[in-house]
Design an enzyme around this catalytic site. Structure first.
Site, PDB file in Angstrom:
ATOM      1  N   MET A  38       1.236  -0.978   0.148  1.00  0.00           N
ATOM      2  CA  MET A  38       0.142  -0.350   0.205  1.00  0.00           C
ATOM      3  C   MET A  38       0.044   1.179   0.207  1.00  0.00           C
ATOM      4  SD  MET A  38      -2.593  -0.946   2.502  1.00  0.00           S
ATOM      5  CE  MET A  38      -3.264  -2.960   3.142  1.00  0.00           C
ATOM      6  N   MET A  69      -1.371  -2.737  -4.419  1.00  0.00           N
ATOM      7  CA  MET A  69      -2.231  -1.027  -3.753  1.00  0.00           C
ATOM      8  C   MET A  69      -1.520   0.167  -4.472  1.00  0.00           C
ATOM      9  SD  MET A  69      -5.215  -2.963  -0.726  1.00  0.00           S
ATOM     10  CE  MET A  69      -3.460  -4.316  -0.714  1.00  0.00           C
ATOM     11  N   MET A 138     -12.006  -7.966  -4.598  1.00  0.00           N
ATOM     12  CA  MET A 138     -11.793  -7.130  -3.077  1.00  0.00           C
ATOM     13  C   MET A 138     -13.117  -7.624  -2.761  1.00  0.00           C
ATOM     14  SD  MET A 138      -8.957  -6.646  -2.810  1.00  0.00           S
ATOM     15  CE  MET A 138      -9.497  -6.436  -0.946  1.00  0.00           C
ATOM     16  N   GLY A 146      -9.224  -6.445   8.375  1.00  0.00           N
ATOM     17  CA  GLY A 146      -9.956  -6.448   9.540  1.00  0.00           C
ATOM     18  C   GLY A 146     -11.047  -5.868   9.323  1.00  0.00           C
TER      19      GLY A 146
END
Ligand code: DX5
Ligand code: ZN
Length: 224
Positions: A38, A69, A138, A146
């Site tokens: 990320m 990402m 996704m 989480g």
């Protein structure tokens, strides 16, 4: 032939003990190691870079599944391949020249994959099916571990499975986000094969046991 693999996401691992955590999930039957990269631009969080991929490569024999990402994947794919990635996936929303990017990933010796955010329609990747080994759906908005599983992803997997069937290409379905022992079987029954799990594995006291349990649940739809 169905190829079920649990892919623990090291985003939720204890980085002070990364080597041991990787060995634990390998003992538990993990089939891939999922690496969430990320950049703080494409997603609001910053995480792992090629240095960690290199370290993970030394500590595990499992294929490293790098989920980029990041806004400019073309700029970094060679670096991730050199660091030890076996698989590299890029977001369709981030790759301006997707055909070029996926071709380059394969030329670097890695398996190419394309990823869709929850609100991105499947039609966006129809032309790319011929170039990829897998599509990653996704099932949360990317950026954080989480989060809760977005239920409409189930229907999207159904439609992707049909789309792949019609295409005639051999493409695997991977799913990422909010997956645990309670929903893994329903994903597999719809055609998902590669199952990413961060919190369900590394958020538990015993990542080895959690991986094994998840794998058992994932195999259930295939044995009944
Ligand atoms: C989210 C990441 C996921 C994440 C999954 O942006 O792509 O791989 O680690 O984490 P859980 O399993 O906790 O939803
Ligand atoms: Zn991921």
């Amino acid at each position: 032939m169905t190829d079920i693999r649990i892919a623990p996401s090291i985003l939720s691992a204890d980085f002070t003990q990364l080597g041991e955590q990787l060995r634990a999930v390998e003992r538990g039957g993990a089939g891939l190691i999922h690496v969430d990269v990320m950049d703080g631009h494409f997603v609001p969080n910053i995480s792992i870079g090629p240095m960690i991929v290199k370290a993970a490569k030394k500590a595990s024999r499992l294929p490293l599944d790098c989920h980029l990402m990041i806004t400019d994947p073309d700029r970094y794919i060679a670096e991730f391949a050199a660091a030890g990635a076996s698989m590299i996936s890029v977001h369709v929303e981030a790759a301006t020249h997707l055909n070029r990017t996926l071709t380059a990933i394969r030329a670097l010796g890695c398996r190419p994959g394309v990823v869709l955010n929850p609100a991105t329609p499947l039609i966006m990747i129809e032309e790319a099916l011929r170039l990829v080994d897998y599509v990653l759906i996704m099932s949360v908005n990317p950026g954080f571990g989480g989060q809760s599983f977005i239920e409409s992803s189930l229907d999207k997997i159904d439609r992707l499975r049909d789309m792949i069937g019609r295409s005639g290409f051999n493409v695997h379905i991977e799913v990422d986000g909010g997956i645990g022992p309670d929903n893994v079987a329903s994903l597999v029954s719809r055609g998902a094969e590669w199952i990413v799990a961060g919190t369900a594995v590394f958020g538990s006291d015993d990542p080895e046991k959690a991986t094994r349990a998840l794998r058992q649940k994932a195999m259930e739809p295939l044995t009944v």
